[in-house]
Enzyme design. Structure first.
Site, PDB file in Angstrom:
ATOM      1  N   VAL A 128      -5.265   5.075  -6.525  1.00 22.83           N
ATOM      2  CA  VAL A 128      -4.172   5.616  -5.710  1.00 22.83           C
ATOM      3  C   VAL A 128      -4.515   7.030  -5.248  1.00 22.83           C
ATOM      4  O   VAL A 128      -4.309   7.387  -4.089  1.00 22.83           O
ATOM      5  CB  VAL A 128      -2.851   5.621  -6.518  1.00 22.83           C
ATOM      6  CG1 VAL A 128      -1.768   6.410  -5.809  1.00 22.83           C
ATOM      7  CG2 VAL A 128      -2.377   4.202  -6.783  1.00 22.83           C
ATOM      8  N   ASP A 129      -5.047   7.830  -6.153  1.00 22.78           N
ATOM      9  CA  ASP A 129      -5.383   9.222  -5.843  1.00 22.78           C
ATOM     10  C   ASP A 129      -6.358   9.302  -4.667  1.00 22.78           C
ATOM     11  O   ASP A 129      -6.127  10.040  -3.705  1.00 22.78           O
ATOM     12  CB  ASP A 129      -5.988   9.884  -7.083  1.00 22.78           C
ATOM     13  CG  ASP A 129      -6.064  11.394  -7.004  1.00 22.78           C
ATOM     14  OD1 ASP A 129      -5.325  12.001  -6.196  1.00 22.78           O
ATOM     15  OD2 ASP A 129      -6.846  11.970  -7.765  1.00 22.78           O
TER      16      ASP A 129
ATOM     17  N   SER B  71      -0.707   5.038 -14.287  1.00 19.50           N
ATOM     18  CA  SER B  71      -1.562   4.842 -15.470  1.00 19.50           C
ATOM     19  C   SER B  71      -2.017   3.404 -15.700  1.00 19.50           C
ATOM     20  O   SER B  71      -2.714   3.143 -16.671  1.00 19.50           O
ATOM     21  CB  SER B  71      -0.908   5.389 -16.757  1.00 19.50           C
ATOM     22  OG  SER B  71      -0.922   6.798 -16.749  1.00 19.50           O
ATOM     23  N   THR B  72      -1.646   2.469 -14.831  1.00 14.53           N
ATOM     24  CA  THR B  72      -1.995   1.068 -15.086  1.00 14.53           C
ATOM     25  C   THR B  72      -3.370   0.668 -14.545  1.00 14.53           C
ATOM     26  O   THR B  72      -3.825  -0.436 -14.810  1.00 14.53           O
ATOM     27  CB  THR B  72      -0.941   0.102 -14.496  1.00 14.53           C
ATOM     28  OG1 THR B  72      -0.908   0.265 -13.075  1.00 14.53           O
ATOM     29  CG2 THR B  72       0.423   0.354 -15.103  1.00 14.53           C
ATOM     30  N   GLY B  73      -4.016   1.551 -13.826  1.00  9.70           N
ATOM     31  CA  GLY B  73      -5.350   1.245 -13.310  1.00  9.70           C
ATOM     32  C   GLY B  73      -6.411   1.650 -14.314  1.00  9.70           C
ATOM     33  O   GLY B  73      -6.474   1.128 -15.432  1.00  9.70           O
TER      34      GLY B  73
ATOM     35  N   ASN C  46      -5.524  12.719 -10.609  1.00  9.45           N
ATOM     36  CA  ASN C  46      -6.285  13.180 -11.764  1.00  9.45           C
ATOM     37  C   ASN C  46      -5.972  14.663 -11.920  1.00  9.45           C
ATOM     38  O   ASN C  46      -5.459  15.306 -11.014  1.00  9.45           O
ATOM     39  CB  ASN C  46      -7.779  12.861 -11.648  1.00  9.45           C
ATOM     40  CG  ASN C  46      -8.489  13.637 -10.576  1.00  9.45           C
ATOM     41  OD1 ASN C  46      -8.331  14.850 -10.458  1.00  9.45           O
ATOM     42  ND2 ASN C  46      -9.307  12.957  -9.782  1.00  9.45           N
TER      43      ASN C  46
ATOM     44  N   ASP D 108       0.848  -1.186   0.000  1.00  8.51           N
ATOM     45  CA  ASP D 108       0.000   0.000   0.000  1.00  8.51           C
ATOM     46  C   ASP D 108       0.883   1.235   0.000  1.00  8.51           C
ATOM     47  O   ASP D 108       1.648   1.459   0.942  1.00  8.51           O
ATOM     48  CB  ASP D 108      -0.886  -0.033   1.247  1.00  8.51           C
ATOM     49  CG  ASP D 108      -1.840   1.129   1.366  1.00  8.51           C
ATOM     50  OD1 ASP D 108      -1.695   2.127   0.634  1.00  8.51           O
ATOM     51  OD2 ASP D 108      -2.747   1.040   2.219  1.00  8.51           O
ATOM     52  N   ILE D 109       0.787   2.053  -1.034  1.00 11.06           N
ATOM     53  CA  ILE D 109       1.654   3.226  -1.142  1.00 11.06           C
ATOM     54  C   ILE D 109       1.414   4.221  -0.015  1.00 11.06           C
ATOM     55  O   ILE D 109       2.308   4.964   0.357  1.00 11.06           O
ATOM     56  CB  ILE D 109       1.538   3.893  -2.533  1.00 11.06           C
ATOM     57  CG1 ILE D 109       2.737   4.816  -2.755  1.00 11.06           C
ATOM     58  CG2 ILE D 109       0.200   4.605  -2.699  1.00 11.06           C
ATOM     59  CD1 ILE D 109       3.081   5.066  -4.176  1.00 11.06           C
TER      60      ILE D 109
END
Length: 178
Positions: free
Chosen positions: A36-37, A125-127, A27, A13-14
């Site tokens: 993540v955002d 960008s992978t989500g 975004n 978890d970041i």
């Protein structure tokens, strides 16, 4: 410059990373969102949102452009700062690799300007932006290794699941062979 041996890969978890900087796959509004955002804004608390609103009111009235990066407080996160960057949406018809690379290099430059020694990246960008993880890993790792910094000593990629971890691990192993 960061060397390959200064790159760490972890599954986790970041928002729990104890690094100087945590990179947010933001975004463009800078006002939170999903993935993540959303996690960074929720766990970091209202201080991050307040800084983001101030950025919107001053320099980024139309939002943060794709590939650029900007820093805010980390609020309640264990990091010192959050560097927000907007990743590109993947397209099979248009090569946007330079924008994804810019997310990484610009985030490193912002972190470096803060005097940060450690930085944690998600798989940008992978989500929801659907960038293929293998391509994202190759771009991210290659860019991090090619970006000159003066203060960064360790770069950590925090991968949310085992599949992404494996892909990044394979990409890093391949880069080490070259």
């Amino acid at each position: 410059m960061v060397s390959a041996r200064n790159i760490q890969l972890v599954q986790g978890d970041i928002t729990e990373q104890e690094t100087d900087v945590v990179v947010n796959a933001a975004n463009s509004s800078l006002l939170g969102g999903g993935g993540v955002d959303g996690a960074i804004h929720r766990k970091g608390g209202p201080e991050i949102l307040a800084d983001c609103r101030a950025l919107r009111a001053s320099k980024y009235g139309r939002g943060l452009p794709t590939g650029q990066a900007v820093a805010t407080t980390a609020g309640r996160l264990p990091a010192k700062w959050v560097v927000h960057t907007v990743g590109p949406v993947w397209s099979k018809d248009e090569d946007r690799s330079d924008l994804l690379a810019a997310c990484h290099s610009n985030s490193l430059q912002v972190a470096d300007s803060l005097g940060a020694k450690t930085i944690a990246f998600p798989a940008i960008s992978t989500g929801i932006f659907r960038w293929p993880v293998k391509s994202a890993a190759e771009i991210a790792l290659t860019t991090v290794l090619a970006t000159e910094t003066s203060s960064i000593t360790a770069v950590r990629f925090v991968l949310f699941d085992a599949a992404a971890f494996e892909v990044f691990n394979d990409a890093l192993t391949e880069l080490l062979r070259e």
